[in-house]
Design an enzyme around this catalytic site. Structure first.
Site, PDB file in Angstrom:
ATOM      1  N   TYR A   1      -0.660  -1.636 -12.070  1.00  0.00           N
ATOM      2  CA  TYR A   1      -2.080  -1.596 -12.412  1.00  0.00           C
ATOM      3  C   TYR A   1      -2.287  -0.968 -13.792  1.00  0.00           C
ATOM      4  O   TYR A   1      -3.256  -0.255 -14.029  1.00  0.00           O
ATOM      5  CB  TYR A   1      -2.876  -0.857 -11.316  1.00  0.00           C
ATOM      6  CG  TYR A   1      -2.613  -1.435  -9.947  1.00  0.00           C
ATOM      7  CD1 TYR A   1      -3.175  -2.650  -9.577  1.00  0.00           C
ATOM      8  CD2 TYR A   1      -1.739  -0.807  -9.053  1.00  0.00           C
ATOM      9  CE1 TYR A   1      -2.890  -3.214  -8.342  1.00  0.00           C
ATOM     10  CE2 TYR A   1      -1.456  -1.370  -7.811  1.00  0.00           C
ATOM     11  CZ  TYR A   1      -2.035  -2.574  -7.460  1.00  0.00           C
ATOM     12  OH  TYR A   1      -1.753  -3.133  -6.257  1.00  0.00           O
TER      13      TYR A   1
ATOM     14  N   GLU B   1       3.998  -6.681   1.493  1.00  0.00           N
ATOM     15  CA  GLU B   1       3.381  -7.011   0.199  1.00  0.00           C
ATOM     16  C   GLU B   1       3.334  -5.798  -0.737  1.00  0.00           C
ATOM     17  O   GLU B   1       2.259  -5.390  -1.180  1.00  0.00           O
ATOM     18  CB  GLU B   1       1.938  -7.492   0.408  1.00  0.00           C
ATOM     19  CG  GLU B   1       1.790  -8.665   1.340  1.00  0.00           C
ATOM     20  CD  GLU B   1       0.324  -9.032   1.584  1.00  0.00           C
ATOM     21  OE1 GLU B   1       0.063 -10.193   1.895  1.00  0.00           O
ATOM     22  OE2 GLU B   1      -0.554  -8.145   1.454  1.00  0.00           O
TER      23      GLU B   1
ATOM     24  N   GLY C   1       3.371  -3.541  -4.013  1.00  0.00           N
ATOM     25  CA  GLY C   1       3.106  -3.696  -5.444  1.00  0.00           C
ATOM     26  C   GLY C   1       3.498  -2.407  -6.139  1.00  0.00           C
ATOM     27  O   GLY C   1       4.595  -2.269  -6.679  1.00  0.00           O
TER      28      GLY C   1
ATOM     29  N   CYS D   1     -14.853   3.778 -27.748  1.00  0.00           N
ATOM     30  CA  CYS D   1     -16.149   4.436 -27.860  1.00  0.00           C
ATOM     31  C   CYS D   1     -16.828   4.553 -26.499  1.00  0.00           C
ATOM     32  O   CYS D   1     -17.824   3.879 -26.215  1.00  0.00           O
ATOM     33  CB  CYS D   1     -17.023   3.686 -28.849  1.00  0.00           C
ATOM     34  SG  CYS D   1     -16.269   3.697 -30.467  1.00  0.00           S
ATOM     35  N   GLU D   2     -16.253   5.378 -25.645  1.00  0.00           N
ATOM     36  CA  GLU D   2     -16.776   5.676 -24.307  1.00  0.00           C
ATOM     37  C   GLU D   2     -16.311   7.095 -23.990  1.00  0.00           C
ATOM     38  O   GLU D   2     -15.140   7.409 -24.206  1.00  0.00           O
ATOM     39  CB  GLU D   2     -16.148   4.754 -23.236  1.00  0.00           C
ATOM     40  CG  GLU D   2     -16.386   3.292 -23.387  1.00  0.00           C
ATOM     41  CD  GLU D   2     -17.721   2.825 -22.792  1.00  0.00           C
ATOM     42  OE1 GLU D   2     -18.381   3.624 -22.104  1.00  0.00           O
ATOM     43  OE2 GLU D   2     -18.067   1.665 -23.046  1.00  0.00           O
TER      44      GLU D   2
ATOM     45  N   ARG E   1      -6.623   3.307 -15.251  1.00  0.00           N
ATOM     46  CA  ARG E   1      -6.590   4.058 -13.988  1.00  0.00           C
ATOM     47  C   ARG E   1      -7.231   5.451 -14.079  1.00  0.00           C
ATOM     48  O   ARG E   1      -8.004   5.819 -13.191  1.00  0.00           O
ATOM     49  CB  ARG E   1      -5.165   4.155 -13.440  1.00  0.00           C
ATOM     50  CG  ARG E   1      -4.567   2.773 -13.103  1.00  0.00           C
ATOM     51  CD  ARG E   1      -3.257   2.877 -12.343  1.00  0.00           C
ATOM     52  NE  ARG E   1      -3.465   3.417 -11.012  1.00  0.00           N
ATOM     53  CZ  ARG E   1      -3.231   4.663 -10.649  1.00  0.00           C
ATOM     54  NH1 ARG E   1      -2.730   5.516 -11.502  1.00  0.00           N
ATOM     55  NH2 ARG E   1      -3.487   5.049  -9.421  1.00  0.00           N
TER      56      ARG E   1
ATOM     57  N   GLY F   1       0.763  -1.242   0.000  1.00  0.00           N
ATOM     58  CA  GLY F   1       0.000   0.000   0.000  1.00  0.00           C
ATOM     59  C   GLY F   1       0.787   1.282   0.000  1.00  0.00           C
ATOM     60  O   GLY F   1       0.201   2.366  -0.071  1.00  0.00           O
TER      61      GLY F   1
ATOM     62  N   TYR G   1     -10.336   5.521 -11.570  1.00  0.00           N
ATOM     63  CA  TYR G   1     -10.096   6.220 -10.298  1.00  0.00           C
ATOM     64  C   TYR G   1      -9.897   7.716 -10.475  1.00  0.00           C
ATOM     65  O   TYR G   1      -9.458   8.382  -9.541  1.00  0.00           O
ATOM     66  CB  TYR G   1      -8.823   5.706  -9.617  1.00  0.00           C
ATOM     67  CG  TYR G   1      -8.627   4.224  -9.520  1.00  0.00           C
ATOM     68  CD1 TYR G   1      -9.549   3.412  -8.856  1.00  0.00           C
ATOM     69  CD2 TYR G   1      -7.484   3.628 -10.028  1.00  0.00           C
ATOM     70  CE1 TYR G   1      -9.325   2.053  -8.732  1.00  0.00           C
ATOM     71  CE2 TYR G   1      -7.248   2.273  -9.899  1.00  0.00           C
ATOM     72  CZ  TYR G   1      -8.183   1.482  -9.254  1.00  0.00           C
ATOM     73  OH  TYR G   1      -7.945   0.147  -9.124  1.00  0.00           O
TER      74      TYR G   1
HETATM   75  C1  PLP Z   1      -3.337  -4.979  -3.809  1.00  0.00           C
HETATM   76  C2  PLP Z   1      -2.750  -5.584  -2.611  1.00  0.00           C
HETATM   77  C3  PLP Z   1      -1.422  -5.312  -2.247  1.00  0.00           C
HETATM   78  C4  PLP Z   1      -0.537  -4.358  -3.003  1.00  0.00           C
HETATM   79  O1  PLP Z   1      -0.926  -3.035  -2.859  1.00  0.00           O
HETATM   80  P1  PLP Z   1      -0.016  -1.871  -3.434  1.00  0.00           P
HETATM   81  O2  PLP Z   1      -0.769  -0.651  -3.128  1.00  0.00           O
HETATM   82  O3  PLP Z   1       0.144  -2.092  -4.898  1.00  0.00           O
HETATM   83  O4  PLP Z   1       1.293  -1.934  -2.714  1.00  0.00           O
HETATM   84  C5  PLP Z   1      -0.914  -5.985  -1.152  1.00  0.00           C
HETATM   85  N1  PLP Z   1      -1.669  -6.852  -0.438  1.00  0.00           N
HETATM   86  C6  PLP Z   1      -2.954  -7.125  -0.750  1.00  0.00           C
HETATM   87  C7  PLP Z   1      -3.710  -8.080   0.057  1.00  0.00           C
HETATM   88  C8  PLP Z   1      -3.529  -6.497  -1.843  1.00  0.00           C
HETATM   89  O5  PLP Z   1      -4.805  -6.754  -2.145  1.00  0.00           O
END
Ligand code: PLP
Length: 418
Positions: A371, A273, A275, A342-343, A312, A239, A316
């Site tokens: 993403y 975790e 991403g 076409c949107e 995105r 996150g 969002y």
């Molecule tokens: C999407 C997600 C992440 C990664 O989130 P990022 O904002 O990309 O770092 C980590 N853990 C879980 C469970 C997720 O659903």
């Protein structure tokens, strides 16, 4: 920090002019920088070096096998949310003992696949899922290692669509009920309770929500210990935000500096975790200007990348910098950068001040590595675009562009229509 920089007015991906890649591979085109990916991954590894940890890259942010392989080679694991992601992570060479599996809707087939693969743990999101995993593990005569995903009810201060750790959302188990669920889990015969999981949202630009959420989870871990439930893994989720526009998010070192002291003296393995904070700024989407069209109070720049390639902005209202691949000194005008779909919601930028463009010029949509491709689709029957990995002065096609034939490859015409 990333390796997409201008040299004499021309945008480079590491040591290669982006224009050359666009000419060679065509557009739209995703380009990733190897050295940026490596640097961002190592920033996590180095930051948490002082504490037992595993970095489980969130596969949903970018699931290209070559990119996952890069992390695997550097000791990384995977955070997955589906059987498909498990398959890809294993293909990429990520050890199953470094794979954690979240998601509110795991099916029996997916649970079987994960048990058979002997993943590190399931991050369980509800009582019924827990009972289902117990049942499936029982049928397979094995034990399922699990963490419960706890919803610490912390507002991470981000967009509602990417907020997950608040009570009103579908994710996790409310922290007040956690003890009860853990008691249940410990009683189930085919469940092995080993962890606690939390993930409060995405694109978080402050350290405080991470600290607050971790403190709440640590209180829970202490309560569990008092009740005889020993927790080995603390999965703190992902996150961490990136800079899309002018955000100044903390870096992994800031996070580690604030989190590790809370963990010191505890015999836990910390799982992170990340991403977006690893891949986000390590990728760009290159697109070509097709047409310029005068609107009433602005100009429409119609480009060859659409919301099917990068959703995105549409989904969002996310902001991405859009820059010319070759800089020019023309005047600026207010533009909407729109795709061919076409949107009306098909845009990459709205009311953006951009240097006047000409037909056929290339633009780079920055910070598109997370993403981006992973959320792309074939909508409007558009073939999925190619992905290229750049390392120094070398470039590698890591996913070829789909052909028209790919669009109908999996379809069948019933005999009665033949
Ligand atoms: C999407 C997600 C992440 C990664 O989130 P990022 O904002 O990309 O770092 C980590 N853990 C879980 C469970 C997720 O659903």
């Amino acid at each position: 920090m990333h390796f997409f920089k201008y040299r004499s007015g021309e945008l480079f991906a590491e040591d290669i002019p982006v224009r050359k890649l666009a000419e060679k591979y065509g557009t739209p085109l995703y380009i990733y920088s190897y050295n940026t990916l490596l640097r961002h991954f190592k920033a996590y590894a180095d930051a948490f070096n002082g504490y037992q940890h595993i970095i489980c890259f969130a596969v949903k942010s970018n699931s290209n096998t070559a990119i996952l392989r890069l992390f695997a080679k550097n000791g990384g694991g995977a955070d997955i949310v589906s059987g498909g992601e498990l398959y890809i992570a294993l293909q990429a060479g990520i050890p199953s003992k470094k794979i954690v599996y979240a998601g509110v809707g795991k099916t029996e087939d997916e649970i079987r696949f994960a048990l058979k693969s002997k993943i590190l743990m399931f991050n369980v999101e509800s009582e019924n899922e827990l009972r289902e995993i117990d049942r499936v593990a029982g049928k397979m005569k094995t034990k399922a290692p699990i963490a419960l995903r706890i919803n610490p009810d912390i507002d991470p201060g981000t967009h509602p669509y990417i907020t997950t750790g608040l009570k009103k959302y579908k994710f996790g188990i409310p922290i007040e009920e956690a003890l009860e669920y853990y008691k249940l889990a410990s009683k189930l015969k085919n469940i092995d309770v080993i962890g606690v999981h939390k993930h409060i949202g995405s694109q978080i630009t402050k350290v405080a929500p991470f600290v607050d959420a971790l403190k709440r989870v640590l209180i829970l871990i202490d309560e569990l210990r008092a009740q005889g439930v020993e927790i080995k893994y603390l999965d703190a989720g992902g996150g961490l935000g990136i800079s899309y526009k002018d955000e100044e998010p903390p870096v992994p070192k800031d996070l580690a500096k604030n989190l590790i002291p809370l963990l010191e003296g505890r015999k836990l393995t910390l799982i992170m975790e990340p991403g977006r904070s690893i891949v986000g700024n390590a990728g760009i989407l290159v697109t070509k200007t097709l047409y310029l069209k005068k609107g009433e109070d602005k100009e429409f720049v119609i480009v060859d990348a659409g919301m099917n390639d990068l959703i995105r902005p549409s989904l969002y209202e996310a902001y991405h910098h859009i820059v010319p691949v070759i800089r020019n000194k023309r005047d600026s005008i207010i533009s909407d950068v729109v795709g061919p779909i076409c949107e009306s919601g098909d845009f990459l930028a709205r009311k953006r001040e951009l240097k006047r463009l000409k037909q056929g010029e290339y633009l780079a949509v920055m910070s598109a590595g997370a993403y981006g491709f992973s959320m792309s689709s074939n909508y409007n029957s558009r073939p999925r675009v190619a992905e290229v990995l750049v390392k120094d002065e070398k470039h590698f096609l890591i996913r070829k562009r789909q052909t028209y034939a790919d669009l109908t490859r999996d379809e069948h015409i019933p005999a009665f229509l033949k």
